[in-house]
Design an enzyme around this catalytic site. Sequence first.
Site, mmCIF file in Angstrom:
data_model
loop_
_atom_site.group_PDB
_atom_site.id
_atom_site.type_symbol
_atom_site.label_atom_id
_atom_site.label_comp_id
_atom_site.label_asym_id
_atom_site.label_seq_id
_atom_site.Cartn_x
_atom_site.Cartn_y
_atom_site.Cartn_z
ATOM 1 N N TYR A 33 5.230 11.355 11.742
ATOM 2 C CA TYR A 33 6.379 10.591 12.221
ATOM 3 C C TYR A 33 6.063 9.929 13.551
ATOM 4 O O TYR A 33 5.052 10.233 14.192
ATOM 5 C CB TYR A 33 7.617 11.483 12.320
ATOM 6 C CG TYR A 33 7.621 12.451 13.488
ATOM 7 C CD1 TYR A 33 6.806 13.585 13.476
ATOM 8 C CD2 TYR A 33 8.420 12.228 14.605
ATOM 9 C CE1 TYR A 33 6.802 14.466 14.540
ATOM 10 C CE2 TYR A 33 8.424 13.107 15.673
ATOM 11 C CZ TYR A 33 7.613 14.218 15.645
ATOM 12 O OH TYR A 33 7.606 15.088 16.708
ATOM 13 N N LYS A 149 0.707 13.879 14.893
ATOM 14 C CA LYS A 149 2.169 13.950 15.013
ATOM 15 C C LYS A 149 2.770 14.239 13.632
ATOM 16 O O LYS A 149 3.303 13.345 12.970
ATOM 17 C CB LYS A 149 2.699 12.640 15.619
ATOM 18 C CG LYS A 149 4.102 12.773 16.204
ATOM 19 C CD LYS A 149 4.412 11.616 17.123
ATOM 20 C CE LYS A 149 5.863 11.543 17.544
ATOM 21 N NZ LYS A 149 6.323 12.622 18.405
ATOM 22 N N GLU A 182 1.810 21.723 26.411
ATOM 23 C CA GLU A 182 2.818 20.657 26.494
ATOM 24 C C GLU A 182 4.183 21.285 26.268
ATOM 25 O O GLU A 182 4.291 22.506 26.169
ATOM 26 C CB GLU A 182 2.515 19.549 25.479
ATOM 27 C CG GLU A 182 2.492 20.022 24.046
ATOM 28 C CD GLU A 182 2.090 18.933 23.053
ATOM 29 O OE1 GLU A 182 2.258 17.745 23.340
ATOM 30 O OE2 GLU A 182 1.617 19.300 21.956
ATOM 31 N N LEU A 207 -0.302 16.499 21.853
ATOM 32 C CA LEU A 207 -0.137 15.144 21.345
ATOM 33 C C LEU A 207 -0.448 14.166 22.483
ATOM 34 O O LEU A 207 0.012 14.369 23.610
ATOM 35 C CB LEU A 207 1.313 14.946 20.883
ATOM 36 C CG LEU A 207 1.576 13.606 20.230
ATOM 37 C CD1 LEU A 207 0.960 13.556 18.832
ATOM 38 C CD2 LEU A 207 3.067 13.339 20.143
HETATM 39 N N1 PLP Z 1 4.236 16.237 22.724
HETATM 40 C C1 PLP Z 1 5.085 16.542 21.728
HETATM 41 C C2 PLP Z 1 4.973 17.888 21.074
HETATM 42 C C3 PLP Z 1 6.068 15.633 21.321
HETATM 43 O O1 PLP Z 1 6.908 15.939 20.311
HETATM 44 C C4 PLP Z 1 6.161 14.389 21.985
HETATM 45 C C5 PLP Z 1 7.170 13.392 21.617
HETATM 46 O O2 PLP Z 1 7.994 13.551 20.800
HETATM 47 C C6 PLP Z 1 5.267 14.114 23.026
HETATM 48 C C7 PLP Z 1 4.306 15.061 23.365
HETATM 49 C C8 PLP Z 1 5.345 12.831 23.798
HETATM 50 O O3 PLP Z 1 4.940 11.732 23.039
HETATM 51 P P1 PLP Z 1 5.530 10.272 23.299
HETATM 52 O O4 PLP Z 1 5.391 10.021 24.761
HETATM 53 O O5 PLP Z 1 4.668 9.393 22.488
HETATM 54 O O6 PLP Z 1 6.949 10.305 22.864
#
Ligand code: PLP
Length: 285
Positions: A33, A149, A182, A207
């Site tokens: 996603y 993701k 994270e 991620l």
């Molecule tokens: N890490 C995780 C586990 C996430 O679910 C997300 C965003 O949903 C992020 C990091 C941050 O990613 P982004 O800045 O692309 O939204």
Amino acid sequence: MSRIAYVNGRYLPMRTAKVHVEDRGYQFADGVYEVCEVRGGRLIDERRHLARLTRSLSELRIPMPMPLAALGVVLREVVARNRVSYGVVYLQITRGVARRDHAFPVPDVSPGVVVTARALNQVRNEALAAKGIAVISVPDNRWGRADIKTTGLLPNVLARQAAIERGARDAWFVDNGGNVTESASGNTWIVTQSGAVVTRPADHAILRGITRTVLLEVIKAQGLAVEERAFTLKEAFAAREAFITSASQIVMPVVRIDNRVIGDGKPGPIATALRREFHRFAEPG
Ligand code: PLP
């Protein structure tokens, strides 16, 4: 006004927007996603989100269901049909529908595509960012490919629920070495006592957030020292500032971790400035 979802080629009212019970997304979380911020009705950083989507699909060997330009048209159409000015658009692609069996379907099936959009309350989000949030720490018990993701978010769901039950808003995952990986739905950052902005390198444990990528540019442009390295929970407790980044929150200051006050317990000047500057660097679609 009924919300409209895109499901496998059709724009449908939410109540009739349905997927098959043997969709592998439903059966196995066999899908990926993306979430893009919508601001002024425009998609923020669409190009980068679609590039990451391409990578996630390729890591799982799910074919891209349509050209990226067509996907962009669908995203914008869903945003327009739902009249979202400020909010998020959600895109999910699964391997498709097949009789339940762990191995990939033979012959190939068409990937399933769902897009939804949702308005967020900007006033409430700004108020939250002005106050900062509390987080808890939880052991990182996720699989070894958090860089993809996928819709397999059960550890994230449980972490977030644990946070809420303990009066906090989010959870920071901590690996076996005591390092913060994270948060349940964002990347994690600290500002050290010497003023360096620190975030974990984008390895397989996290991620590679699009907000993170753009923010690294903002930080460099501000002339701040940045360190992409692992940091421990202990280091976070002693930090001057802490914050989370994600497409839906941009920069969200963290003022308490496990009930310990970070800095002076208020959003710090660096997090506040980075939040303010972010959209000068992001790409409006
Ligand atoms: N890490 C995780 C586990 C996430 O679910 C997300 C965003 O949903 C992020 C990091 C941050 O990613 P982004 O800045 O692309 O939204």
